[in-house]
Structures are given as structure tokens and as C-alpha cells.
Design a protein around this motif. Structure first.
Motif, PDB file in Angstrom:
ATOM      1  N   ILE A  12       0.839  -1.199   0.000  1.00 39.86           N
ATOM      2  CA  ILE A  12       0.000   0.000   0.000  1.00 39.86           C
ATOM      3  C   ILE A  12       0.870   1.244   0.000  1.00 39.86           C
ATOM      4  O   ILE A  12       1.847   1.334   0.749  1.00 39.86           O
ATOM      5  N   VAL A  13       0.513   2.219  -0.833  1.00 36.42           N
ATOM      6  CA  VAL A  13       1.134   3.542  -0.783  1.00 36.42           C
ATOM      7  C   VAL A  13       0.021   4.570  -0.620  1.00 36.42           C
ATOM      8  O   VAL A  13      -0.911   4.606  -1.426  1.00 36.42           O
ATOM      9  N   MET A  14       0.112   5.382   0.420  1.00 34.73           N
ATOM     10  CA  MET A  14      -0.851   6.461   0.624  1.00 34.73           C
ATOM     11  C   MET A  14      -0.156   7.785   0.316  1.00 34.73           C
ATOM     12  O   MET A  14       0.911   8.082   0.849  1.00 34.73           O
ATOM     13  N   VAL A  15      -0.791   8.565  -0.559  1.00 36.13           N
ATOM     14  CA  VAL A  15      -0.229   9.847  -0.985  1.00 36.13           C
ATOM     15  C   VAL A  15      -1.217  10.949  -0.611  1.00 36.13           C
ATOM     16  O   VAL A  15      -2.406  10.857  -0.921  1.00 36.13           O
ATOM     17  N   SER A  16      -0.730  11.982   0.048  1.00 36.18           N
ATOM     18  CA  SER A  16      -1.613  13.095   0.427  1.00 36.18           C
ATOM     19  C   SER A  16      -0.957  14.419   0.107  1.00 36.18           C
ATOM     20  O   SER A  16       0.242  14.500  -0.141  1.00 36.18           O
ATOM     21  N   GLY A  17      -1.772  15.467   0.110  1.00 32.26           N
ATOM     22  CA  GLY A  17      -1.278  16.809  -0.171  1.00 32.26           C
ATOM     23  C   GLY A  17      -1.109  17.601   1.113  1.00 32.26           C
ATOM     24  O   GLY A  17      -0.380  17.205   2.014  1.00 32.26           O
ATOM     25  N   ILE A  18      -1.831  18.731   1.210  1.00 30.30           N
ATOM     26  CA  ILE A  18      -1.752  19.587   2.389  1.00 30.30           C
ATOM     27  C   ILE A  18      -3.176  19.857   2.886  1.00 30.30           C
ATOM     28  O   ILE A  18      -4.088  20.034   2.091  1.00 30.30           O
ATOM     29  N   GLY A  19      -3.329  19.890   4.195  1.00 30.47           N
ATOM     30  CA  GLY A  19      -4.635  20.169   4.775  1.00 30.47           C
ATOM     31  C   GLY A  19      -4.950  19.198   5.892  1.00 30.47           C
ATOM     32  O   GLY A  19      -4.183  18.268   6.172  1.00 30.47           O
ATOM     33  N   CYS A  20      -6.095  19.392   6.524  1.00 35.83           N
ATOM     34  CA  CYS A  20      -6.495  18.508   7.628  1.00 35.83           C
ATOM     35  C   CYS A  20      -6.561  17.052   7.160  1.00 35.83           C
ATOM     36  O   CYS A  20      -6.085  16.152   7.847  1.00 35.83           O
ATOM     37  N   SER A  21      -7.144  16.832   6.009  1.00 28.33           N
ATOM     38  CA  SER A  21      -7.294  15.465   5.497  1.00 28.33           C
ATOM     39  C   SER A  21      -5.944  14.827   5.189  1.00 28.33           C
ATOM     40  O   SER A  21      -5.775  13.611   5.298  1.00 28.33           O
ATOM     41  N   ALA A  22      -4.971  15.642   4.804  1.00 30.33           N
ATOM     42  CA  ALA A  22      -3.663  15.121   4.428  1.00 30.33           C
ATOM     43  C   ALA A  22      -2.925  14.496   5.598  1.00 30.33           C
ATOM     44  O   ALA A  22      -2.008  13.691   5.400  1.00 30.33           O
TER      45      ALA A  22
ATOM     46  N   THR B 217       2.831  15.245   0.329  1.00 29.12           N
ATOM     47  CA  THR B 217       3.375  16.043  -0.772  1.00 29.12           C
ATOM     48  C   THR B 217       2.880  17.487  -0.741  1.00 29.12           C
ATOM     49  O   THR B 217       2.558  18.025   0.314  1.00 29.12           O
ATOM     50  N   LEU B 218       2.806  18.102  -1.910  1.00 27.42           N
ATOM     51  CA  LEU B 218       2.450  19.512  -2.040  1.00 27.42           C
ATOM     52  C   LEU B 218       0.941  19.698  -2.136  1.00 27.42           C
ATOM     53  O   LEU B 218       0.207  18.795  -2.543  1.00 27.42           O
ATOM     54  N   HIS B 219       0.507  20.898  -1.820  1.00 31.63           N
ATOM     55  CA  HIS B 219      -0.922  21.197  -1.863  1.00 31.63           C
ATOM     56  C   HIS B 219      -1.472  21.030  -3.280  1.00 31.63           C
ATOM     57  O   HIS B 219      -0.987  21.654  -4.229  1.00 31.63           O
ATOM     58  N   GLY B 220      -2.456  20.169  -3.428  1.00 38.50           N
ATOM     59  CA  GLY B 220      -3.103  19.960  -4.715  1.00 38.50           C
ATOM     60  C   GLY B 220      -2.379  19.013  -5.648  1.00 38.50           C
ATOM     61  O   GLY B 220      -2.878  18.715  -6.740  1.00 38.50           O
ATOM     62  N   ARG B 221      -1.208  18.508  -5.255  1.00 39.87           N
ATOM     63  CA  ARG B 221      -0.395  17.704  -6.175  1.00 39.87           C
ATOM     64  C   ARG B 221      -0.363  16.220  -5.816  1.00 39.87           C
ATOM     65  O   ARG B 221       0.415  15.469  -6.386  1.00 39.87           O
ATOM     66  N   ALA B 222      -1.184  15.796  -4.882  1.00 38.92           N
ATOM     67  CA  ALA B 222      -1.139  14.398  -4.443  1.00 38.92           C
ATOM     68  C   ALA B 222      -1.362  13.434  -5.608  1.00 38.92           C
ATOM     69  O   ALA B 222      -0.665  12.418  -5.725  1.00 38.92           O
ATOM     70  N   LEU B 223      -2.320  13.733  -6.475  1.00 37.97           N
ATOM     71  CA  LEU B 223      -2.607  12.825  -7.587  1.00 37.97           C
ATOM     72  C   LEU B 223      -1.469  12.780  -8.602  1.00 37.97           C
ATOM     73  O   LEU B 223      -1.244  11.745  -9.233  1.00 37.97           O
ATOM     74  N   ALA B 224      -0.739  13.893  -8.750  1.00 33.85           N
ATOM     75  CA  ALA B 224       0.402  13.898  -9.666  1.00 33.85           C
ATOM     76  C   ALA B 224       1.511  12.991  -9.130  1.00 33.85           C
ATOM     77  O   ALA B 224       2.093  12.188  -9.875  1.00 33.85           O
ATOM     78  N   PHE B 225       1.806  13.105  -7.835  1.00 38.50           N
ATOM     79  CA  PHE B 225       2.805  12.225  -7.226  1.00 38.50           C
ATOM     80  C   PHE B 225       2.339  10.771  -7.277  1.00 38.50           C
ATOM     81  O   PHE B 225       3.129   9.860  -7.556  1.00 38.50           O
TER      82      PHE B 225
ATOM     83  N   GLY C 236      -8.705  16.745   0.751  1.00 37.97           N
ATOM     84  CA  GLY C 236      -9.807  17.609   1.127  1.00 37.97           C
ATOM     85  C   GLY C 236     -10.462  18.196  -0.108  1.00 37.97           C
ATOM     86  O   GLY C 236      -9.981  18.028  -1.229  1.00 37.97           O
ATOM     87  N   ASP C 237     -11.575  18.903   0.082  1.00 37.76           N
ATOM     88  CA  ASP C 237     -12.314  19.447  -1.058  1.00 37.76           C
ATOM     89  C   ASP C 237     -11.509  20.511  -1.798  1.00 37.76           C
ATOM     90  O   ASP C 237     -11.526  20.571  -3.025  1.00 37.76           O
ATOM     91  N   GLY C 238     -10.751  21.337  -1.081  1.00 35.58           N
ATOM     92  CA  GLY C 238      -9.915  22.332  -1.750  1.00 35.58           C
ATOM     93  C   GLY C 238      -8.693  21.705  -2.380  1.00 35.58           C
ATOM     94  O   GLY C 238      -8.319  22.013  -3.519  1.00 35.58           O
ATOM     95  N   ASP C 239      -8.062  20.809  -1.644  1.00 31.62           N
ATOM     96  CA  ASP C 239      -6.870  20.103  -2.115  1.00 31.62           C
ATOM     97  C   ASP C 239      -7.172  19.349  -3.407  1.00 31.62           C
ATOM     98  O   ASP C 239      -6.379  19.356  -4.354  1.00 31.62           O
ATOM     99  N   ALA C 240      -8.332  18.728  -3.480  1.00 33.61           N
ATOM    100  CA  ALA C 240      -8.687  17.904  -4.641  1.00 33.61           C
ATOM    101  C   ALA C 240      -9.202  18.709  -5.821  1.00 33.61           C
ATOM    102  O   ALA C 240      -8.852  18.431  -6.975  1.00 33.61           O
ATOM    103  N   LEU C 241     -10.020  19.721  -5.552  1.00 35.78           N
ATOM    104  CA  LEU C 241     -10.783  20.331  -6.641  1.00 35.78           C
ATOM    105  C   LEU C 241     -10.570  21.833  -6.820  1.00 35.78           C
ATOM    106  O   LEU C 241     -11.136  22.425  -7.729  1.00 35.78           O
ATOM    107  N   ALA C 242      -9.737  22.443  -5.991  1.00 33.18           N
ATOM    108  CA  ALA C 242      -9.350  23.840  -6.244  1.00 33.18           C
ATOM    109  C   ALA C 242      -7.957  23.830  -6.852  1.00 33.18           C
ATOM    110  O   ALA C 242      -7.799  23.688  -8.056  1.00 33.18           O
ATOM    111  N   ILE C 243      -6.934  23.905  -6.018  1.00 30.38           N
ATOM    112  CA  ILE C 243      -5.563  23.887  -6.532  1.00 30.38           C
ATOM    113  C   ILE C 243      -5.233  22.560  -7.211  1.00 30.38           C
ATOM    114  O   ILE C 243      -4.402  22.496  -8.107  1.00 30.38           O
ATOM    115  N   GLY C 244      -5.904  21.488  -6.808  1.00 29.96           N
ATOM    116  CA  GLY C 244      -5.639  20.185  -7.414  1.00 29.96           C
ATOM    117  C   GLY C 244      -6.630  19.780  -8.493  1.00 29.96           C
ATOM    118  O   GLY C 244      -6.600  18.634  -8.980  1.00 29.96           O
ATOM    119  N   GLY C 245      -7.494  20.688  -8.894  1.00 25.92           N
ATOM    120  CA  GLY C 245      -8.567  20.338  -9.824  1.00 25.92           C
ATOM    121  C   GLY C 245      -8.089  19.791 -11.159  1.00 25.92           C
ATOM    122  O   GLY C 245      -8.657  18.832 -11.698  1.00 25.92           O
TER     123      GLY C 245
END
Length: 280
Positions: free
Chosen positions: A43-53, A66-74, A92-101
Motif C-alpha cells: 500500500i502507498v498512501m499519498v496526500s497533499g496539504i490540509g487537515c485530510s492530508a 506532498t504539495l498542496h493539490g499535487r497528491a494525484l500527480a505524485f 480535502g475538497d480544496g486540495d482535490a478540486l481547487a488547486i488540485g482540480g
């Protein structure tokens, strides 16, 4: 393997506020992993920035914070290099769909095999209560003292349109349902999205007079119904829960491996042909 064997006990107690729904999501995720019998090494868990991360810091598997909004890229890089691994991406909702949209759209479009878990509490918590692309109209936030006028994304419809092959939605009130959906999502071959409506009593709840965490959970129970419920026809304001998409589509890593194999075969054939010409 016991559930508590998947956590890093030295980092507890956690940093989440009392009543936050993120701990419930972590609990359900650990139980889903246990039910699937996955070993920690696969298992590899990848997260960005925020409470959920912060979830990635509490789970004793391979993790990347990782970086805010870049979890899916990593996560895409990890999956392409080690396609046999199970990739989990809590956001989180911002991490996924704002900066990470943008990363979200293209990960769904490619249908790369990983599970994106969107913890939707409709607010930026860690950075001070700013509104997010999922807050909706008429919401008070630190960046919207006179309330928001932005329409929210519908995560289900956005994921479906972008090409995700598994899309589900539930809440932190429906814990057993959440666990089952996570099992389905992780088992699915392709890009899986699980939206979890979660409560933030500290920022969202206080600013929008939602009451305590228990009050917010009760509201989520009342505001949502199963996807096949007849109540949806009677009240268009209700939010459907369930599995909206579960389709079988070509997976990106498999297509990439096939492409590499075809190219290698073509190159080998060209070398053989060149050697034959040189001998003549």
C-alpha cells in the motif's frame, strides 16, 4: 492483521479538532484495508496539504506527504513506476478540486488505477476557514464574510464526466456504508472516487450556525438518501448516496505496459531486419 497494526501509534493523539469527521474516515479506511487483507508493504498512501492530508502521517504503510493539490500527480508517478502497488489518495475538497482540480480531471480521464478519497467538509480547515469549490452558495467563511455566491461542483457528476470508472458518495454518519464503498473502490481496477461528506464543527459549523458535531451528523443523515430511494422524486433538495459509476474500462498502466511491449517488439524486429541486411 489487526486494525491497530496499520497505524503509527507514536503520532497519536491526532491533531484533528473534537468532532471532526476525518477520524471516522480513517477508521473506515483502516477497516476496509483489513477486510481486503492487504499487507502494509503493498500500500502507498499519498496526500497533499490540509487537515485530510494528515491521514497519511497516521497510517503505517508507505506514505508520501506532498504539495498542496499535487497528491494525484505524485501518486500517478508512483503507480506508473510500481503498478503492482495499491495507491490510496485522501484529499480535502480544496486540495482535490481547487488547486488540485486539473490533476483530478486528468487522473480520472486516464483511468489510472488508484482510489481518490475526497473528504468534503465544504471548507478549508487547516488554513483558517476559507470557502472551497464545494462550499456552495450562501455559506459564510473567512474569505466570504457576507456569504458566498459561488456555485459548487457536484463531485459525482464531475468525476463521471471526467472519466472515472468508479464513483461513489456517502457521509461520515453512514460508517458501515463508507467502509463497504471503500472496499469496492480499492478493489476496482481503474480510477475510483469516493466522496465523503464530513463535518467541520470548528470552522464550517460555527460560522454557519450548524451546531455541534452531533447536530451536523444528524443533518447529514436527514439531507441524504440512498440512490434508489423514491424520496428523491419527492424532494429534489435531497442528496443521493451510493455507487453512481462502476464500469469496466481500459486501465492506464496496463495500456502503457502494452505500448512499451509493442514498441520493444517493433524495435527488436527492426534490429533483426537490420542484422539480416548487413549480412547480405
Amino acid at each position: 492483521m489487526a486494525v491497530d497494526s496499520y497505524i503509527r501509534k507514536r503520532f497519536f493523539p491526532h491533531i484533528w479538532c473534537p468532532g471532526c469527521g476525518h477520524g471516522t474516515v480513517l477508521n473506515a479506511l483502516l477497516r476496509a484495508i483489513e477486510a481486503l487483507g492487504l499487507s502494509k508493504n503493498e500500500i502507498v498512501m499519498v496526500s497533499g496539504i490540509g487537515c485530510s492530508a494528515r491521514i497519511s502521517g497516521y497510517v503505517d504503510v508507505h506514505t508520501l506527504h506532498t504539495l498542496h493539490g499535487r497528491a494525484l500527480a505524485f501518486a500517478t508517478g508512483v503507480k506508473l513506476s510500481r503498478p503492482e502497488l495499491t495507491i490510496l489518495v485522501p484529499m480535502g475538497d480544496g486540495d482535490a478540486l481547487a488547486i488540485g482540480g486539473n490533476h483530478f480531471l486528468h487522473a480520472a480521464r486516464r483511468n489510472i488505477d488508484m482510489t481518490a478519497i475526497i473528504l468534503n467538509n465544504r471548507i478549508y480547515g487547516m488554513t483558517g476557514g476559507q470557502f472551497s469549490p464545494l462550499s456552495g452558495c450562501g455559506i459564510e467563511a473567512t474569505t466570504a464574510p457576507y456569504s458566498t455566491i459561488d456555485h459548487p461542483f457536484d463531485v459525482v457528476e464531475l468525476s463521471r464526466a471526467a472519466g472515472a470508472s468508479f464513483v461513489a458518495r456517502t457521509t461520515t454518519f453512514h460508517v458501515r456504508e463508507l467502509e463497504k464503498m471503500l472496499i469496492q473502490a480499492i478493489s476496482h481496477r481503474g480510477f475510483s472516487v469516493v466522496e465523503v461528506l464530513s463535518q467541520c464543527p470548528t470552522h464550517f459549523g460555527r460560522r454557519n450556525h450548524e451546531g455541534s458535531a452531533v447536530d451536523m451528523l444528524k443533518k447529514m443523515k436527514q439531507a441524504t438518501v440512498p440512490l434508489n430511494s423514491g424520496k428523491l422524486e419527492l424532494d429534489c433538495g435531497l442528496i443521493p448516496r451510493g455507487v453512481f459509476v462502476d464500469s469496466d474500462k481500459p486501465e492506464y498502466c496496463e495500456l502503457y505496459a502494452d505500448l512499451v511491449a509493442r514498441k520493444s517488439a517493433d524495435d527488436q524486429a527492426e534490429r533483426v531486419a537490420a542484422d539480416a541486411r548487413n549480412e547480405v
